[in-house]
Scaffold this motif. Structure first.
Motif, mmCIF file in Angstrom:
data_model
loop_
_atom_site.group_PDB
_atom_site.id
_atom_site.type_symbol
_atom_site.label_atom_id
_atom_site.label_comp_id
_atom_site.label_asym_id
_atom_site.label_seq_id
_atom_site.Cartn_x
_atom_site.Cartn_y
_atom_site.Cartn_z
ATOM 1 N N ASP C 44 -10.609 0.963 -12.118
ATOM 2 C CA ASP C 44 -9.604 0.183 -11.388
ATOM 3 C C ASP C 44 -9.330 0.886 -10.068
ATOM 4 N N ALA C 46 -6.402 1.138 -7.934
ATOM 5 C CA ALA C 46 -4.996 0.753 -8.018
ATOM 6 C C ALA C 46 -4.249 0.833 -6.703
ATOM 7 N N ASN C 47 -4.841 1.432 -5.705
ATOM 8 C CA ASN C 47 -4.102 1.610 -4.452
ATOM 9 C C ASN C 47 -4.886 1.090 -3.249
ATOM 10 N N ARG C 48 -5.620 -0.002 -3.470
ATOM 11 C CA ARG C 48 -6.381 -0.586 -2.365
ATOM 12 C C ARG C 48 -5.478 -0.886 -1.172
ATOM 13 N N THR C 49 -6.045 -0.772 0.016
ATOM 14 C CA THR C 49 -5.293 -1.061 1.232
ATOM 15 C C THR C 49 -4.755 -2.488 1.207
ATOM 16 N N SER C 50 -5.604 -3.428 0.840
ATOM 17 C CA SER C 50 -5.221 -4.838 0.882
ATOM 18 C C SER C 50 -5.247 -5.437 -0.512
ATOM 19 N N VAL C 51 -4.399 -6.401 -0.753
ATOM 20 C CA VAL C 51 -4.341 -7.051 -2.060
ATOM 21 C C VAL C 51 -5.564 -7.946 -2.277
ATOM 22 N N ARG C 55 -10.524 -5.071 -7.479
ATOM 23 C CA ARG C 55 -9.809 -4.025 -8.201
ATOM 24 C C ARG C 55 -10.613 -3.406 -9.337
ATOM 25 N N PHE C 102 -2.735 10.300 -4.001
ATOM 26 C CA PHE C 102 -1.386 9.778 -3.734
ATOM 27 C C PHE C 102 -0.428 10.071 -4.897
ATOM 28 N N GLY C 191 -6.966 3.100 6.697
ATOM 29 C CA GLY C 191 -6.433 1.970 7.445
ATOM 30 C C GLY C 191 -7.190 1.685 8.720
ATOM 31 N N ASP C 195 -7.469 -4.169 7.494
ATOM 32 C CA ASP C 195 -7.024 -4.382 6.112
ATOM 33 C C ASP C 195 -7.941 -3.704 5.095
ATOM 34 N N THR C 197 -10.012 0.371 4.339
ATOM 35 C CA THR C 197 -10.249 1.724 4.820
ATOM 36 C C THR C 197 -11.677 1.824 5.320
#
Lengths: 258, 258, 258, 258
Positions: C44, C46-51, C55, C102, C191, C195, C197
């Motif tokens: 997974d 879980a902290n992708r830049t964009s929704v 995932r 993170f 970033g 949207d 990395t």
């Protein structure tokens, strides 16, 4: 607290006519707003990003123009010096000698400026911690000059970017030195324009207000009738037309916090 | 790839006897390890943190000593210059003129160095992005000198700290310029010692190895018989006794990656 | 010194077939080069830049696939966990639990990972000083786990940029902890792609070599058959075809410096 | 412009009695100064530097206390949430859900907060560029929540240091989002105290004034009756006794610049 100092002027003496016109307009604005101002312009841009950039005039010629303006308008004048030799010439004409940020660690230049007995304004290098201005202060004192102040103009923050650390103003004052905030150089993007320095002129009033509220002894602002036509540092200069309202605001903030 | 260049020597000419002794020892080490070296020493430390620090010799006197060493031992010599006037004098004696990092944007100095037709080594300012050395290269070229290279010596990273970005070596080479890595200045802690610059000498071999493996055209190392007694930059110099094994290792890494 | 550890694999389990194919190819490469490797893939992101980004899979499903691969190929497997609940499930299947950068300060996650008694790999936060991993180590120890190591993956350097400070590897080892260098995340431009990395995949081998030469206990490399088609972090992954020669080089550098 | 928002309170619910006493005193101060305030306290400190630090209460217990305070005193309340599960519980009681800076990129947490339909305050990660909050905003919007704002709390600046970039406030507002400035966390020295975070509480009013003058939609200040006895983040909290004069000043600056 004492009255704040405003150092105002164009980046460079684009021509004698230009710099006289700018000075007269600034004098009128300062009178209207009720502030004390020092007129600033550079005769030479000695560290331009690119060799193709406009540099300016001979040191003596440039300083004479500034001295004439100062005498005629009754305002102190300031300019930046780049070598011990230039410093001696400039000191014949100029009230406040400014040491450029890149040169703030050059002992011979600091010594030459100190020994003129003029007021010295040392721009804090982009690579220097705020508390390390003490070493520069000690150099100036050891060369017999206690009439100096520092200017915060942003710290290196990654590549092609500067950040204005408002804590720096507090720390420099706590160390016992007056500090001026340079609002227009702090918004530079060094090298960000490829072969010239770009910047965010729209941010200069934002940072000027922040610095006034944080607490400082003066604000340095480069201004131009038409920044888009400026021969140097256009992208971060404040249009002259916006200066009156900004200076009024800075004045009011200063009154609130001192 | 070509042979890597090693620039080796003490920070400053502490005395004529000292610098001759250092050069002879370095010559022996370089022969033993089988590397090409340039002997480096400064005649003057023009940007010391504190005015109380040792500065050095007169430019001509210092450069004559270095030239004599170079002739006697058959090695090129290098030193750093701080003004156009010094540059002209130094160029009579010195093979590679080094521009200090704080001065890398001073156009007059770049021009003076370029016009000597000597090889020019520009230290990249701590405030400069790697890709922005192109503007300095363009200045050198426009003044008629294409015999130059750059030295990476760390980038400003918060206060009182430098970081050696190994990507910089790649980017500068990609831009078409040779690049040397300065292992001993990259571990400086600017101002970290209050009124002097401190550093982590133990980290210099770590960064030297990293840079050799990342890929670069040379390594710059300041060394001293006894760093604890050095008159300048002691905390980040490498003890002479450790140099042979380090240089062997760097040599082997270079062979692996080229 | 002991054998270095190589953590290799694609960023994410794009599909069961994909991840098996990648593992088999990596196994063959590792055997050919003669290195020890741990297979890595995330179930997974879980902290992708964009929704809008891909995932991945459910935790149990993903970890079962990895465990099967590990058993079949005889290699340890690792994946990253994002909550205490996920950690407990993952620990049923996975040899080395990785704490994302993170999340390296989230005590509950550290505790959950520690209490599984699995080996824990904590990625050092981009915001964390190297010496501050000691506080994380103390948490792990206080929760009864002394089988852990840290991974350096770059420090925040201005906006949208990371710098790999090679001194960090030295400092973490000096503090008494094994340290792995993550070559592919260290070249991210967080970033930098709006949207998503972005990154400089071409720089990952440069930094991997530098870290091996600086001295570290392992190298972490994300790799993909075709980075341009990767569902996550494509711009900084190393093409599988380049891996054999890079690993050989890293191996040789490691042998030289240990 | 609209009225600015002041988010005020102690770092953590040290006890039920303590937090009621703080809330009552803040209510009195806010009424006296004539400002709107949101009461803030954390039930749990989930990312303490050291495992030995005080953590706090159970989520439901803590949120019930805050809800009771809010009802009794007629003020909105806010607290920070650390997982999707906690978020659902907190949303039963809390008006504004705060996403911690380290967790601002965790999509599941953002989704859980968005779906509660409560107002969401996302603290901008210390590792995030100001313009990259857009990706978080887009996540919130895609999960059906347009009642959110961002809080600037400093950017990573070298090791163990944060810098408050006042330009960030401008850029976030320009992107179309309200922004609050967190004056007490921006002066943290992360890890600077060894096994706890230290800070410069004396600088918090300096930065609060600067942010108000730069232009922002609110100020976040952690305060304590006696910061030296605070169970968390004492070094950067503002003593309650200094709050009335500071808030008056911030109020006046806000009136000047809007």
């Amino acid at each position: 607290g004492p009255e704040p100092l405003y150092i105002l002027g164009p980046c460079v003496i684009e021509s004698e006519e230009f710099v006289w016109r700018m000075a007269r307009q600034l004098k009128a604005i300062a009178s209207e707003v009720g502030i004390q101002f020092v007129f600033k312009a550079s005769y030479d841009k000695a560290n331009r990003t690119s060799v193709k950039s406009f540099r300016g005039l001979d040191v003596r010629e440039g300083c004479q123009i500034l001295a004439n303006i100062g005498k005629e308008l009754g305002v102190p004048v300031t300019t930046d010096v780049h070598s011990p030799e230039e410093t001696k010439i400039a000191a014949e004409y100029i009230d406040i000698l400014q040491i450029p940020a890149f040169l703030c660690r050059q002992t011979d230049l600091i010594q030459a400026a100190a020994e003129t007995k003029r007021v010295v304004n040392v721009k804090k290098g982009q690579f220097l911690a705020p508390w390390d201005v003490k070493n520069i202060a000690d150099k100036l004192l050891s060369f017999g000059n206690d009439q100096f102040f520092f200017t915060e103009r942003g710290a290196t923050f990654g590549y092609n970017n500067l950040v204005a650390d408002m804590r720096s103003l507090y720390w420099i004052r706590e160390a016992g030195y007056p500090v001026v905030f340079d609002a227009t150089h702090s918004v530079q993007r060094p090298g960000g324009g490829g072969d010239k320095t770009s910047g965010d002129g729209v941010l200069a009033p934002v940072l000027a207000r922040a610095a006034a509220a944080a607490g400082c002894d003066g604000i340095f602002i480069e201004t131009h009738e038409d920044p888009s036509k400026a021969l140097s540092d256009g992208p971060n200069q404040i249009p002259l037309a916006q200066l009156p309202s900004l200076l009024k605001q800075l004045r009011q903030i200063h009154d609130l916090v001192r």
